[in-house]
Design a protein around this motif. Sequence first.
Motif, PDB file in Angstrom:
ATOM      1  N   ALA A   1       0.813  -1.215   0.000  1.00  0.00           N
ATOM      2  CA  ALA A   1       0.000   0.000   0.000  1.00  0.00           C
ATOM      3  C   ALA A   1       0.845   1.264   0.000  1.00  0.00           C
ATOM      4  CB  ALA A   1      -0.942  -0.005   1.202  1.00  0.00           C
ATOM      5  N   THR A   2       2.101   1.170   0.377  1.00  0.00           N
ATOM      6  CA  THR A   2       2.974   2.339   0.368  1.00  0.00           C
ATOM      7  C   THR A   2       2.999   2.973  -1.020  1.00  0.00           C
ATOM      8  OG1 THR A   2       4.341   1.414   2.117  1.00  0.00           O
ATOM      9  CG2 THR A   2       5.336   3.145   0.777  1.00  0.00           C
ATOM     10  N   CYS A   3       3.083   2.156  -2.048  1.00  0.00           N
ATOM     11  CA  CYS A   3       3.116   2.672  -3.426  1.00  0.00           C
ATOM     12  C   CYS A   3       1.782   2.510  -4.149  1.00  0.00           C
ATOM     13  CB  CYS A   3       4.207   1.966  -4.225  1.00  0.00           C
ATOM     14  SG  CYS A   3       5.868   2.276  -3.595  1.00  0.00           S
ATOM     15  N   HIS A   4       1.113   1.383  -3.933  1.00  0.00           N
ATOM     16  CA  HIS A   4      -0.107   1.072  -4.687  1.00  0.00           C
ATOM     17  C   HIS A   4      -1.372   1.632  -4.053  1.00  0.00           C
ATOM     18  CE1 HIS A   4       1.720  -1.479  -7.754  1.00  0.00           C
ATOM     19  NE2 HIS A   4       2.563  -1.836  -6.809  1.00  0.00           N
ATOM     20  N   GLY A   5      -1.218   2.336  -2.939  1.00  0.00           N
ATOM     21  CA  GLY A   5      -2.334   3.022  -2.318  1.00  0.00           C
ATOM     22  C   GLY A   5      -3.180   2.143  -1.416  1.00  0.00           C
TER      23      GLY A   5
ATOM     24  N   LEU B   1      -9.003  -9.092  -3.555  1.00  0.00           N
ATOM     25  CA  LEU B   1      -9.489  -7.780  -3.142  1.00  0.00           C
ATOM     26  C   LEU B   1     -10.439  -7.187  -4.174  1.00  0.00           C
ATOM     27  CD1 LEU B   1      -6.100  -6.274  -1.905  1.00  0.00           C
ATOM     28  CD2 LEU B   1      -7.908  -7.318  -0.518  1.00  0.00           C
ATOM     29  N   SER B   2     -11.327  -6.368  -3.711  1.00  0.00           N
ATOM     30  CA  SER B   2     -12.271  -5.699  -4.614  1.00  0.00           C
ATOM     31  C   SER B   2     -11.527  -4.655  -5.438  1.00  0.00           C
ATOM     32  CB  SER B   2     -13.361  -5.025  -3.773  1.00  0.00           C
ATOM     33  OG  SER B   2     -14.229  -4.313  -4.594  1.00  0.00           O
ATOM     34  N   PRO B   3     -11.730  -4.652  -6.764  1.00  0.00           N
ATOM     35  CA  PRO B   3     -11.017  -3.671  -7.616  1.00  0.00           C
ATOM     36  C   PRO B   3     -11.459  -2.234  -7.378  1.00  0.00           C
ATOM     37  CG  PRO B   3     -12.411  -5.094  -8.952  1.00  0.00           C
ATOM     38  CD  PRO B   3     -12.549  -5.530  -7.530  1.00  0.00           C
TER      39      PRO B   3
ATOM     40  N   ARG C   1      10.569  -7.979 -17.483  1.00  0.00           N
ATOM     41  CA  ARG C   1       9.844  -6.712 -17.521  1.00  0.00           C
ATOM     42  C   ARG C   1      10.791  -5.641 -17.011  1.00  0.00           C
ATOM     43  NH1 ARG C   1       4.418  -4.628 -14.574  1.00  0.00           N
ATOM     44  NH2 ARG C   1       4.391  -2.680 -15.716  1.00  0.00           N
ATOM     45  N   THR C   2      10.991  -4.616 -17.819  1.00  0.00           N
ATOM     46  CA  THR C   2      11.930  -3.557 -17.467  1.00  0.00           C
ATOM     47  C   THR C   2      11.265  -2.199 -17.660  1.00  0.00           C
ATOM     48  OG1 THR C   2      12.801  -3.523 -19.719  1.00  0.00           O
ATOM     49  CG2 THR C   2      13.926  -4.953 -18.146  1.00  0.00           C
ATOM     50  N   GLY C   3      11.994  -1.183 -17.350  1.00  0.00           N
ATOM     51  CA  GLY C   3      11.500   0.176 -17.520  1.00  0.00           C
ATOM     52  C   GLY C   3      11.561   0.932 -16.207  1.00  0.00           C
ATOM     53  N   ALA C   4      11.443   2.241 -16.287  1.00  0.00           N
ATOM     54  CA  ALA C   4      11.556   3.106 -15.112  1.00  0.00           C
ATOM     55  C   ALA C   4      10.516   2.759 -14.052  1.00  0.00           C
ATOM     56  CB  ALA C   4      11.425   4.563 -15.525  1.00  0.00           C
ATOM     57  N   GLU C   5       9.302   2.427 -14.473  1.00  0.00           N
ATOM     58  CA  GLU C   5       8.237   2.129 -13.507  1.00  0.00           C
ATOM     59  C   GLU C   5       8.486   0.827 -12.758  1.00  0.00           C
ATOM     60  OE1 GLU C   5       7.148   0.005 -17.212  1.00  0.00           O
ATOM     61  OE2 GLU C   5       7.839   2.028 -16.831  1.00  0.00           O
ATOM     62  N   VAL C   6       9.339  -0.019 -13.280  1.00  0.00           N
ATOM     63  CA  VAL C   6       9.644  -1.302 -12.652  1.00  0.00           C
ATOM     64  C   VAL C   6      10.705  -1.144 -11.555  1.00  0.00           C
ATOM     65  CG1 VAL C   6      10.608  -3.598 -13.082  1.00  0.00           C
ATOM     66  CG2 VAL C   6       8.983  -2.616 -14.680  1.00  0.00           C
ATOM     67  N   GLY C   7      11.519  -0.133 -11.651  1.00  0.00           N
ATOM     68  CA  GLY C   7      12.619   0.077 -10.713  1.00  0.00           C
ATOM     69  C   GLY C   7      12.261  -0.089  -9.245  1.00  0.00           C
TER      70      GLY C   7
ATOM     71  N   ASP D   1      -1.073   7.727  -8.483  1.00  0.00           N
ATOM     72  CA  ASP D   1      -0.456   8.318  -9.672  1.00  0.00           C
ATOM     73  C   ASP D   1       0.866   7.631 -10.010  1.00  0.00           C
ATOM     74  OD1 ASP D   1      -2.531  10.135  -9.920  1.00  0.00           O
ATOM     75  OD2 ASP D   1      -1.458  11.748  -8.889  1.00  0.00           O
ATOM     76  N   ALA D   2       1.526   7.100  -8.989  1.00  0.00           N
ATOM     77  CA  ALA D   2       2.847   6.489  -9.181  1.00  0.00           C
ATOM     78  C   ALA D   2       2.815   4.993  -9.445  1.00  0.00           C
ATOM     79  CB  ALA D   2       3.708   6.770  -7.955  1.00  0.00           C
ATOM     80  N   ALA D   3       1.730   4.318  -9.063  1.00  0.00           N
ATOM     81  CA  ALA D   3       1.685   2.857  -9.188  1.00  0.00           C
ATOM     82  C   ALA D   3       0.268   2.409  -9.554  1.00  0.00           C
ATOM     83  CB  ALA D   3       2.129   2.202  -7.897  1.00  0.00           C
ATOM     84  N   PRO D   4       0.160   1.384 -10.386  1.00  0.00           N
ATOM     85  CA  PRO D   4      -1.159   0.943 -10.858  1.00  0.00           C
ATOM     86  C   PRO D   4      -1.973   0.193  -9.808  1.00  0.00           C
ATOM     87  CG  PRO D   4       0.503  -0.569 -11.633  1.00  0.00           C
ATOM     88  CD  PRO D   4       1.231   0.565 -10.954  1.00  0.00           C
ATOM     89  N   ARG D   5      -3.259   0.106 -10.080  1.00  0.00           N
ATOM     90  CA  ARG D   5      -4.145  -0.722  -9.265  1.00  0.00           C
ATOM     91  C   ARG D   5      -3.729  -2.176  -9.439  1.00  0.00           C
ATOM     92  NH1 ARG D   5      -8.175  -4.113 -10.649  1.00  0.00           N
ATOM     93  NH2 ARG D   5      -8.337  -3.299 -12.756  1.00  0.00           N
ATOM     94  N   THR D   6      -3.655  -2.880  -8.324  1.00  0.00           N
ATOM     95  CA  THR D   6      -3.391  -4.317  -8.382  1.00  0.00           C
ATOM     96  C   THR D   6      -4.579  -5.103  -7.832  1.00  0.00           C
ATOM     97  OG1 THR D   6      -2.204  -4.198  -6.278  1.00  0.00           O
ATOM     98  CG2 THR D   6      -0.880  -4.114  -8.287  1.00  0.00           C
ATOM     99  N   ALA D   7      -5.368  -4.477  -6.978  1.00  0.00           N
ATOM    100  CA  ALA D   7      -6.515  -5.148  -6.363  1.00  0.00           C
ATOM    101  C   ALA D   7      -7.465  -5.689  -7.426  1.00  0.00           C
ATOM    102  CB  ALA D   7      -7.270  -4.181  -5.451  1.00  0.00           C
ATOM    103  N   GLY D   8      -7.855  -6.950  -7.262  1.00  0.00           N
ATOM    104  CA  GLY D   8      -8.850  -7.546  -8.133  1.00  0.00           C
ATOM    105  C   GLY D   8      -8.359  -8.005  -9.497  1.00  0.00           C
TER     106      GLY D   8
END
Length: 93
Positions: A25-29, A91-93, A61-67, A36-43
Amino acid sequence: MPIGSIQRGQRLAQGLTGGKTRQCATCHGPKLKGTDAAPRTAGRSPSYLARQLVDIKYGSRTGAEVGPMLAVVEQLTSEDMLALAAYVSSLSP
């Protein structure tokens, strides 16, 4: 998924594993619904989530967002990744 996967995944996602992982939750909310910084993963599909974790861990899987995820997945076993996928997909999306 093996019995107890959701509970084990919840502990991993909450960072309650003696430093093995960080709190998702630190990054994914809150409730893992994304920021804004990390995508939804729930659901999301458990197979999708597990694949993303594996791909990040082994460099497919690479890229800046993966770092930021590299430090999160480095200590995870295959069983850990399945447990996380089981929990997060429940989890509920």
